[in-house]
Design a protein around this motif. Structure first.
Motif, PDB file in Angstrom:
ATOM      1  N   ALA A 359      25.117  20.806  10.217  1.00 31.77           N
ATOM      2  CA  ALA A 359      24.195  21.314  11.246  1.00 31.77           C
ATOM      3  C   ALA A 359      22.902  21.849  10.624  1.00 31.77           C
ATOM      4  O   ALA A 359      21.941  22.098  11.345  1.00 31.77           O
ATOM      5  CB  ALA A 359      24.870  22.426  12.047  1.00 31.77           C
ATOM      6  N   PHE A 360      22.895  22.038   9.317  1.00 26.65           N
ATOM      7  CA  PHE A 360      21.740  22.650   8.648  1.00 26.65           C
ATOM      8  C   PHE A 360      20.973  21.652   7.775  1.00 26.65           C
ATOM      9  O   PHE A 360      20.276  22.056   6.830  1.00 26.65           O
ATOM     10  CB  PHE A 360      22.198  23.812   7.760  1.00 26.65           C
ATOM     11  CG  PHE A 360      23.029  24.861   8.470  1.00 26.65           C
ATOM     12  CD1 PHE A 360      22.639  25.377   9.698  1.00 26.65           C
ATOM     13  CD2 PHE A 360      24.200  25.347   7.891  1.00 26.65           C
ATOM     14  CE1 PHE A 360      23.403  26.349  10.339  1.00 26.65           C
ATOM     15  CE2 PHE A 360      24.964  26.319   8.525  1.00 26.65           C
ATOM     16  CZ  PHE A 360      24.568  26.816   9.750  1.00 26.65           C
ATOM     17  N   VAL A 361      21.169  20.361   8.023  1.00 24.34           N
ATOM     18  CA  VAL A 361      20.489  19.353   7.199  1.00 24.34           C
ATOM     19  C   VAL A 361      19.909  18.273   8.112  1.00 24.34           C
ATOM     20  O   VAL A 361      20.324  18.133   9.261  1.00 24.34           O
ATOM     21  CB  VAL A 361      21.449  18.721   6.149  1.00 24.34           C
ATOM     22  CG1 VAL A 361      22.067  19.807   5.273  1.00 24.34           C
ATOM     23  CG2 VAL A 361      22.532  17.882   6.789  1.00 24.34           C
ATOM     24  N   ASP A 362      18.965  17.480   7.572  1.00 25.30           N
ATOM     25  CA  ASP A 362      18.367  16.416   8.381  1.00 25.30           C
ATOM     26  C   ASP A 362      19.336  15.254   8.597  1.00 25.30           C
ATOM     27  O   ASP A 362      19.402  14.688   9.677  1.00 25.30           O
ATOM     28  CB  ASP A 362      17.098  15.883   7.690  1.00 25.30           C
ATOM     29  CG  ASP A 362      15.908  16.809   7.916  1.00 25.30           C
ATOM     30  OD1 ASP A 362      16.078  17.850   8.594  1.00 25.30           O
ATOM     31  OD2 ASP A 362      14.810  16.489   7.418  1.00 25.30           O
ATOM     32  N   ASP A 363      20.060  14.872   7.523  1.00 23.09           N
ATOM     33  CA  ASP A 363      20.928  13.697   7.612  1.00 23.09           C
ATOM     34  C   ASP A 363      22.386  14.121   7.415  1.00 23.09           C
ATOM     35  O   ASP A 363      22.822  14.347   6.283  1.00 23.09           O
ATOM     36  CB  ASP A 363      20.512  12.686   6.523  1.00 23.09           C
ATOM     37  CG  ASP A 363      21.493  11.532   6.442  1.00 23.09           C
ATOM     38  OD1 ASP A 363      22.335  11.382   7.359  1.00 23.09           O
ATOM     39  OD2 ASP A 363      21.417  10.777   5.445  1.00 23.09           O
ATOM     40  N   PRO A 364      23.152  14.233   8.507  1.00 25.83           N
ATOM     41  CA  PRO A 364      24.536  14.693   8.390  1.00 25.83           C
ATOM     42  C   PRO A 364      25.394  13.750   7.544  1.00 25.83           C
ATOM     43  O   PRO A 364      26.448  14.141   7.056  1.00 25.83           O
ATOM     44  CB  PRO A 364      25.047  14.712   9.838  1.00 25.83           C
ATOM     45  CG  PRO A 364      23.880  14.484  10.718  1.00 25.83           C
ATOM     46  CD  PRO A 364      22.763  13.925   9.891  1.00 25.83           C
ATOM     47  N   GLY A 365      24.908  12.500   7.340  1.00 26.21           N
ATOM     48  CA  GLY A 365      25.668  11.552   6.522  1.00 26.21           C
ATOM     49  C   GLY A 365      25.414  11.730   5.029  1.00 26.21           C
ATOM     50  O   GLY A 365      26.078  11.105   4.201  1.00 26.21           O
ATOM     51  N   ASN A 366      24.430  12.573   4.661  1.00 26.97           N
ATOM     52  CA  ASN A 366      24.128  12.789   3.234  1.00 26.97           C
ATOM     53  C   ASN A 366      25.399  13.256   2.520  1.00 26.97           C
ATOM     54  O   ASN A 366      25.967  14.291   2.861  1.00 26.97           O
ATOM     55  CB  ASN A 366      23.024  13.846   3.127  1.00 26.97           C
ATOM     56  CG  ASN A 366      22.577  14.082   1.702  1.00 26.97           C
ATOM     57  OD1 ASN A 366      23.325  13.817   0.759  1.00 26.97           O
ATOM     58  ND2 ASN A 366      21.367  14.578   1.549  1.00 26.97           N
ATOM     59  N   PRO A 367      25.868  12.466   1.519  1.00 28.54           N
ATOM     60  CA  PRO A 367      27.164  12.786   0.891  1.00 28.54           C
ATOM     61  C   PRO A 367      27.210  14.162   0.212  1.00 28.54           C
ATOM     62  O   PRO A 367      28.294  14.701   0.006  1.00 28.54           O
ATOM     63  CB  PRO A 367      27.370  11.671  -0.130  1.00 28.54           C
ATOM     64  CG  PRO A 367      26.071  10.949  -0.231  1.00 28.54           C
ATOM     65  CD  PRO A 367      25.270  11.238   0.998  1.00 28.54           C
ATOM     66  N   ILE A 368      26.052  14.747  -0.111  1.00 25.30           N
ATOM     67  CA  ILE A 368      26.087  16.095  -0.705  1.00 25.30           C
ATOM     68  C   ILE A 368      26.670  17.090   0.307  1.00 25.30           C
ATOM     69  O   ILE A 368      27.325  18.059  -0.051  1.00 25.30           O
ATOM     70  CB  ILE A 368      24.674  16.605  -1.093  1.00 25.30           C
ATOM     71  CG1 ILE A 368      23.911  15.591  -1.914  1.00 25.30           C
ATOM     72  CG2 ILE A 368      24.748  17.934  -1.819  1.00 25.30           C
ATOM     73  CD1 ILE A 368      22.452  16.012  -2.162  1.00 25.30           C
ATOM     74  N   PHE A 369      26.405  16.851   1.599  1.00 27.66           N
ATOM     75  CA  PHE A 369      26.726  17.860   2.609  1.00 27.66           C
ATOM     76  C   PHE A 369      27.807  17.447   3.604  1.00 27.66           C
ATOM     77  O   PHE A 369      28.295  18.285   4.361  1.00 27.66           O
ATOM     78  CB  PHE A 369      25.457  18.215   3.410  1.00 27.66           C
ATOM     79  CG  PHE A 369      24.307  18.635   2.554  1.00 27.66           C
ATOM     80  CD1 PHE A 369      24.390  19.782   1.779  1.00 27.66           C
ATOM     81  CD2 PHE A 369      23.131  17.883   2.490  1.00 27.66           C
ATOM     82  CE1 PHE A 369      23.336  20.183   0.981  1.00 27.66           C
ATOM     83  CE2 PHE A 369      22.076  18.269   1.689  1.00 27.66           C
ATOM     84  CZ  PHE A 369      22.175  19.425   0.926  1.00 27.66           C
ATOM     85  N   SER A 370      28.173  16.155   3.613  1.00 27.72           N
ATOM     86  CA  SER A 370      28.926  15.645   4.766  1.00 27.72           C
ATOM     87  C   SER A 370      30.312  16.261   4.920  1.00 27.72           C
ATOM     88  O   SER A 370      30.863  16.249   6.015  1.00 27.72           O
ATOM     89  CB  SER A 370      29.012  14.122   4.706  1.00 27.72           C
ATOM     90  OG  SER A 370      29.597  13.741   3.491  1.00 27.72           O
ATOM     91  N   SER A 371      30.893  16.810   3.853  1.00 31.64           N
ATOM     92  CA  SER A 371      32.243  17.378   4.007  1.00 31.64           C
ATOM     93  C   SER A 371      32.261  18.887   3.743  1.00 31.64           C
ATOM     94  O   SER A 371      33.282  19.452   3.367  1.00 31.64           O
ATOM     95  CB  SER A 371      33.225  16.665   3.074  1.00 31.64           C
ATOM     96  OG  SER A 371      32.746  16.730   1.753  1.00 31.64           O
ATOM     97  N   LEU A 372      31.114  19.540   3.971  1.00 25.97           N
ATOM     98  CA  LEU A 372      31.049  20.985   3.687  1.00 25.97           C
ATOM     99  C   LEU A 372      31.185  21.812   4.970  1.00 25.97           C
ATOM    100  O   LEU A 372      30.553  21.517   5.985  1.00 25.97           O
ATOM    101  CB  LEU A 372      29.707  21.338   3.038  1.00 25.97           C
ATOM    102  CG  LEU A 372      29.382  20.659   1.710  1.00 25.97           C
ATOM    103  CD1 LEU A 372      28.036  21.187   1.178  1.00 25.97           C
ATOM    104  CD2 LEU A 372      30.478  20.884   0.680  1.00 25.97           C
ATOM    105  N   VAL A 373      32.011  22.849   4.875  1.00 22.70           N
ATOM    106  CA  VAL A 373      32.187  23.775   6.000  1.00 22.70           C
ATOM    107  C   VAL A 373      31.843  25.180   5.520  1.00 22.70           C
ATOM    108  O   VAL A 373      32.268  25.592   4.433  1.00 22.70           O
ATOM    109  CB  VAL A 373      33.638  23.740   6.533  1.00 22.70           C
ATOM    110  CG1 VAL A 373      33.824  24.754   7.658  1.00 22.70           C
ATOM    111  CG2 VAL A 373      34.003  22.337   7.018  1.00 22.70           C
TER     112      VAL A 373
END
Ligand code: PMP
Ligand code: GLN
Length: 397
Positions: A359-373
């Motif tokens: 929810a805090f990034v432009d591209d939710p598919g970006n692998p750096i962020f996609s599995s972070l809670v």
């Protein structure tokens, strides 16, 4: 005629914090989502607000905030950091840090100008840029080999400098200590940002709402203390986190006089003034409650340890949060899909709510962020422990 609202705001739905708090209520989950603390405010602060209401301090406060509060803000900062701001001209009381941020972007950035923000970003930065009709460029934090979230100095410089003279950023918004990762920008990162901001002639909006909630004896330095940066930095902060009064929405901006005047021009037509009886109460907090803030920091640090260790025991990868309210966990080993899917499953099946960092990034598919809670530890220890028990029971199913 159907007016569905202006184009530049039409893509916004409800904020992720509202959605996730509603999901927690609906599912009876422990809410480790929204960063709303379970802890009480200092007693003297609460008593002062009640007293102020009782004696009739219920009409408009001065637009800039009371002189006493502005002096308390600048005195506290001088005590803690040695940095001086003139409370008459360089300090503006705002309706939370949120208003300081929005009024700074609206008052200082022209429509079409470019603002650099760091991913993951607090949601209101992106929205403030939209409100101003400006454009954004994002630069991602990445975890390094030692488990710290870091900025690449070259990448941030390139984002600020743009493609040439006509493409320089007008403003960079940074947040250290950082929500959601708990990262504190290093001296090297701060000096890379400062050098690029000076070279580009850009302003820096430095969101420091977690400035006093720093753990393990670590230190946080404001970019406004770097050489040549005092004149181009706006510091935004708030009493919400420091005194467990997030609902009072009392914050401030600190900056040189011309920047404060520009922010005030926007602020005075957004809210005119902040809530009057809260201002003497926050003044008491800033003048008299340093000890209580220290105890809050220690409590948060213990909660951080309980949450981070518990999540690691459950197989999540967690970078150490060095400050603030939140820990970010990579939950890919739980095999629950991407972060938004995992968050929904955990709410309905485990009874625990976190916030998907997507929810805090432009591209939710970006692998750096996609599995972070993001899980919040500004909660009663019992709630943190119960959340860990629930996650454990669910993951063993
Ligand atoms: N910035 C950050 C990084 C935050 O986490 C928050 C709220 N938690 C705010 C700004 C907004 O602060 P306030 O509630 O004082 O508007
Ligand atoms: N700052 C808080 C967080 O990050 C929430 C603020 C809000 O609900 N707007 O959780």
């Amino acid at each position: 005629m159907h007016n569905r609202g202006v184009n530049r705001l039409r893509h916004y739905g409800e904020t992720i914090f509202a959605t996730m708090s509603a999901l927690a209520a609906e599912t009876g989950s422990i809410n480790l989502g929204q960063g709303a603390p379970d802890f009480p405010a200092p007693r003297v602060v609460l008593e002062e607000a009640q007293h102020q209401i009782a004696i009739g301090n219920n009409q408009y406060a001065p637009g800039r905030g009371t002189m006493e509060l502005r002096s308390a803000i600048t005195d506290e900062r001088a005590r803690r950091t040695g940095q001086h701001f003139d409370p008459r001209t360089e300090c503006l009381v705002t309706v939370g840090a949120t208003e300081a941020i929005a009024a700074a972007v609206i008052g200082l950035v022209e429509p079409g100008e470019r603002v650099v923000i760091v991913e993951p970003y607090y949601d209101s930065y992106e929205a403030a840029i939209s409100l101003a009709g400006a454009r954004r460029t994002t630069v991602a934090l990445r975890p390094d080999a030692r488990g710290n979230w870091r900025l690449d100095p070259t990448e941030i410089r390139n984002a600020i400098m743009g493609r040439g003279e006509d493409d320089r950023a007008a403003m960079i918004i940074i947040n250290s200590p950082h929500n959601p990762t708990g990262a504190i920008l290093s001296a090297e990162e701060l000096s890379a940002i400062a050098a690029a901001a000076r070279d580009a002639g850009a302003l820096v909006l430095s969101d420091e709402v977690y400035e006093r909630l720093v753990f393990d004896g670590a230190s946080h330095h404001s970019i406004s203390e770097s050489a040549g940066m005092r004149e181009r930095t706006i510091v935004a902060s708030s009493a919400g986190k420091t005194f467990n009064i997030t609902g009072w929405k009392t914050g401030w901006a600190l900056a040189p006089e011309p920047l404060i005047e520009a922010i005030l021009r926007a602020k005075q037509f957004m809210t005119y003034a902040g809530a009057a009886p809260m201002q003497p109460a926050v003044t008491v907090g800033l003048n008299e409650c340093d000890g209580g803030v220290g105890r809050l920091r220690d409590t948060l640090q213990l909660n951080r340890d309980a949450l981070v260790n518990g999540l690691r025991d459950l197989g999540a990868e967690v970078c150490d949060p060095h400050a603030g309210y939140f820990a970010v966990a990579d939950v890919s080993s739980w095999n629950l899909g991407d972060a938004p899917q995992a968050v929904h499953t955990l709410a309905y099946e485990a009874g625990v709510v976190g916030i998907p960092v997507t929810a805090f990034v432009d591209d939710p598919g970006n692998p750096i962020f996609s599995s972070l809670v993001r899980f919040s530890f500004c909660k009663d220890r019992g709630a943190v422990e119960e959340a860990l028990r629930r996650l454990d029971a669910y993951l063993r199913r």
